[in-house]
Design a protein around this motif. Structure first.
Motif, PDB file in Angstrom:
ATOM      1  N   GLY A 197      -2.076  -4.699  -5.009  1.00 26.32           N
ATOM      2  CA  GLY A 197      -2.338  -3.627  -4.006  1.00 26.32           C
ATOM      3  C   GLY A 197      -1.072  -2.696  -3.887  1.00 26.32           C
ATOM      4  N   GLU A 198      -1.076  -1.745  -2.955  1.00 19.44           N
ATOM      5  CA  GLU A 198       0.041  -0.835  -2.504  1.00 19.44           C
ATOM      6  C   GLU A 198       1.062  -1.386  -1.934  1.00 19.44           C
ATOM      7  OE1 GLU A 198      -1.584   2.595  -0.837  1.00 19.44           O
ATOM      8  OE2 GLU A 198      -2.710   3.120  -2.268  1.00 19.44           O
ATOM      9  N   ALA A 199       0.967  -2.442  -1.111  1.00 19.29           N
ATOM     10  CA  ALA A 199       1.835  -3.321  -0.404  1.00 19.29           C
ATOM     11  C   ALA A 199       1.873  -4.806  -0.430  1.00 19.29           C
ATOM     12  CB  ALA A 199       1.820  -2.748   1.003  1.00 19.29           C
ATOM     13  N   PRO A 200       2.072  -5.392  -1.721  1.00 19.99           N
ATOM     14  CA  PRO A 200       2.103  -6.815  -1.827  1.00 19.99           C
ATOM     15  C   PRO A 200       3.226  -7.305  -1.145  1.00 19.99           C
ATOM     16  CG  PRO A 200       3.084  -5.578  -3.926  1.00 19.99           C
ATOM     17  CD  PRO A 200       2.624  -4.699  -2.848  1.00 19.99           C
ATOM     18  N   GLN A 201       2.985  -8.587  -0.635  1.00 18.81           N
ATOM     19  CA  GLN A 201       3.882  -9.296  -0.098  1.00 18.81           C
ATOM     20  C   GLN A 201       4.157 -10.963  -0.651  1.00 18.81           C
ATOM     21  OE1 GLN A 201       3.446  -8.964   4.538  1.00 18.81           O
ATOM     22  NE2 GLN A 201       1.524  -8.396   3.736  1.00 18.81           N
ATOM     23  N   ALA A 202       5.135 -11.767  -0.380  1.00 24.32           N
ATOM     24  CA  ALA A 202       5.342 -12.976  -0.991  1.00 24.32           C
ATOM     25  C   ALA A 202       5.585 -13.706   0.029  1.00 24.32           C
ATOM     26  CB  ALA A 202       6.109 -13.022  -2.124  1.00 24.32           C
TER      27      ALA A 202
END
Length: 215
Positions: free
Chosen positions: A202-207
């Motif tokens: 996506g446009e705003a991946p997180q981890a």
């Protein structure tokens, strides 16, 4: 009197200005996201497996995550740089403990907490200050205790000049590859146990990174 880093003062002022809009945005965010709920449940299990005790939610904002941790049975309290956010957290969650403080100079005793949670709070810390912050996390965490981070994925920095209702802000948002953050954790004395990517395409991946203080 100590000199406050410009980025730290800007971050405090920015979040003081957007308290209401930010609180409205994040209200219900955990309840509506199964992976966030699962990550917090995993953190709670790790705290209990390590013997239990108080846990700190660093960068707690308006206190919604701290309250969720309490609902999971943890003795959780929150710390945030923004006095406005702490005031809102105390108002929205009476009876819970919230304190004003900075992760760059964490005012907690050594080995005093059984778990450290830092969701989207390292994102404003410059690279050259991260090692010191993780050193504080390691210092206050009991041996064997879990640490869980959530952060934006990428490789670059942007200046955020407004947000959460159009209020002016001045904060740098750092996006980092998970492997880089994992390396910093290992350098600070943590054992990295798991990594999870959210919305990787996506446009705003997180981890998420789940780690544990080595004994």
């Amino acid at each position: 009197m100590p000199v406050v880093d410009d980025w730290l003062a800007d971050t405090r002022t920015s979040y003081d200005a957007v308290v209401a809009g930010y609180a409205d945005l994040v209200r219900g965010s955990v309840a509506g996201h199964r992976y966030l709920r699962a990550a917090l449940a995993l953190f709670a299990d790790g705290v209990r497996d390590a013997g239990g005790g108080p846990v700190v939610d660093i960068g707690c904002g308006p206190g919604h995550i701290t309250a969720h941790l309490r609902a999971l049975g943890l003795d959780a309290f929150g710390v945030d740089l923004s006095p406005g956010m702490v005031d809102r957290a105390r108002r929205d969650h009476p009876g819970l403990r919230f304190e004003v403080g900075s992760m760059t100079d964490l005012d907690l005793p050594d080995a005093s907490v059984a778990g450290v949670l830092a969701w989207q709070s390292l994102i404003h810390v410059p690279d050259e200050r991260v090692a010191g912050v993780l050193g504080h996390f390691h210092r206050v965490l009991r041996p064997g205790g879990p640490l869980q981070l959530l952060f934006h994925v990428g490789d670059g920095t942007r200046l955020k000049t407004s947000g959460y209702g159009g209020h002016p802000m001045k904060v740098h948002v750092h996006r980092r590859p998970p492997d880089r953050v994992a390396g910093w954790l290992r350098d600070a004395g943590f054992e990295v146990e798991a990594q999870l990517l959210l919305d990787p395409g996506g446009e705003a991946p997180q981890a998420f990174l789940c780690a544990r203080r080595e004994s």
